[in-house]
Motif scaffolding. Structure first.
Motif, PDB file in Angstrom:
ATOM      1  N   ILE A 131     113.968  83.098  -3.097  1.00 42.93           N
ATOM      2  CA  ILE A 131     114.244  81.827  -2.424  1.00 42.93           C
ATOM      3  C   ILE A 131     113.024  80.915  -2.390  1.00 42.93           C
ATOM      4  CG2 ILE A 131     116.185  82.688  -1.066  1.00 42.93           C
ATOM      5  CD1 ILE A 131     112.773  82.207   0.547  1.00 42.93           C
ATOM      6  N   GLU A 132     111.884  81.401  -2.845  1.00 50.93           N
ATOM      7  CA  GLU A 132     110.706  80.539  -2.947  1.00 50.93           C
ATOM      8  C   GLU A 132     110.775  79.662  -4.201  1.00 50.93           C
ATOM      9  OE1 GLU A 132     109.419  84.538  -4.781  1.00 50.93           O
ATOM     10  OE2 GLU A 132     110.812  83.776  -3.256  1.00 50.93           O
ATOM     11  N   THR A 133     111.840  79.837  -5.012  1.00 52.84           N
ATOM     12  CA  THR A 133     112.029  79.038  -6.214  1.00 52.84           C
ATOM     13  C   THR A 133     113.324  78.233  -6.107  1.00 52.84           C
ATOM     14  OG1 THR A 133     113.333  80.686  -7.420  1.00 52.84           O
ATOM     15  CG2 THR A 133     110.920  80.884  -7.527  1.00 52.84           C
ATOM     16  N   PRO A 134     113.452  77.104  -6.819  1.00 52.57           N
ATOM     17  CA  PRO A 134     114.708  76.338  -6.798  1.00 52.57           C
ATOM     18  C   PRO A 134     115.901  77.167  -7.273  1.00 52.57           C
ATOM     19  CG  PRO A 134     112.941  75.012  -7.727  1.00 52.57           C
ATOM     20  CD  PRO A 134     112.390  76.401  -7.571  1.00 52.57           C
ATOM     21  N   GLU A 135     115.695  77.994  -8.281  1.00 56.57           N
ATOM     22  CA  GLU A 135     116.787  78.821  -8.799  1.00 56.57           C
ATOM     23  C   GLU A 135     117.248  79.828  -7.761  1.00 56.57           C
ATOM     24  OE1 GLU A 135     114.349  77.090 -11.941  1.00 56.57           O
ATOM     25  OE2 GLU A 135     113.826  78.424 -10.267  1.00 56.57           O
TER      26      GLU A 135
END
Length: 303
Positions: A258-262
């Motif tokens: 969840i630390e990434t856009p994906e």
């Protein structure tokens, strides 16, 4: 809903029918209980599979026990098999719904109000599971709750993810486990007293708690509904921990980053799917309470 239930009349189950339902329920539940009990005997814990048995108060034997719910008459049933809440009559055995509602009036109404108000609210899907990150914020590996498992990121990067997020946790029983320095970062300050005002249907923990409300309403609701809520809660817990800061890949749980856009997109899509399934369960719980009310007439406390 059957015609009988709609008119406040009991649904009649012959012995073969209710025996089959009870056996099917027990077989289903045993698939969850057997590995949990084996781990408990061995003195080991699983951070995903054991959570529902350790966090919630419903014991394994209680989950396995079958109840038909309010408004059902069981032919050829032994009262000793079902407990003191049941009454034997000339046609068979039934739950003494009026006595249960009278004894639990306050808690039943509290749960009914929570379910109804939650169902009416729009869901929020932008939390991205940050509650689990807030629970380890600025803690050492030894201090975190599941310290037998490493965090995916180093402490500073973990803290950075929390500090850069817009945390809007509406669920008190998640918020209360935030670390002290994480609490001021939350946009909301939910309390037990404001739970009716804050609970919303997009929240993973609110939807996981349908299991809690279903077993707290037992034996007014059928055990199949309790098991359905458990099954959903089990899936939600899996997402909860996959999106958490813990590295559980060795247990077969690849991370939702969840630390990434994906990762955030993946989480939000799964969250919406769970919210849709939870809405059906929430409606079924409210309908079961409605059936309980019809079983005792218009003076019941259940709306």
């Amino acid at each position: 809903m059957t015609t009988a239930l709609a008119h406040g009349l009991p649904v009649v189950l012959d012995a073969a029918d209710w025996h089959a339902r009870r056996a099917a329920h027990q077989r289903r539940v045993d698939e969850w209980l057997t590995p949990h009990l084996a781990r408990r005997r061995a003195g080991t814990r699983h951070p995903v599979e054991d959570f529902l048995f350790t966090y919630y108060s419903h014991r394994p034997a209680q989950l396995r026990r079958w109840h038909p719910g309010a408004g059902v008459l069981l032919r050829d049933a032994d009262p000793d098999e079902f407990g003191a809440d049941y009454r034997a009559g000339p046609g068979g055995l039934t739950l003494d719904t009026e006595a249960v509602l009278r004894r639990r009036a306050e808690s039943v109404e509290w749960i009914r109000t929570l379910l109804a108000r939650t169902a009416r609210r729009p869901g929020h899907f932008g939390c991205f599971g940050m509650h689990e990150w807030a629970m380890v914020y600025r803690q050492t590996q030894e201090e975190v709750r599941h310290n037998a498992w490493p965090l995916r990121l180093d402490p500073e990067r973990t803290a950075e993810v929390v500090e850069n997020a817009r945390i809007r946790c509406s669920h008190f029983d998640a918020y209360r486990f935030f670390t002290a320095p994480a609490r001021p970062l939350n946009l909301l300050a939910p309390t037990r007293e404001t739970q009716h005002a804050f609970e919303q249907p997009g929240c993973l923990h609110a939807n996981m708690d349908l299991y809690k409300w279903s077993y707290k309403l037992s034996p007014l609701v059928p055990s199949e509904l309790v098991a359905d809520a458990f099954a959903l809660a089990r899936e939600i817990r899996t997402l909860d921990m996959r999106a958490s800061p813990y590295d559980l890949a060795d247990l077969g749980y690849p991370p939702v980053r969840i630390e990434t856009p994906e990762g955030r997109a993946e989480y939000a899509a799964a969250q919406r799917g769970f919210a849709e399934r939870a809405a059906v369960l929430r409606d079924r719980l409210l309908a079961a309470l409605g059936c309980a009310g019809r079983a005792v007439g218009p003076t019941t406390v259940v709306a």
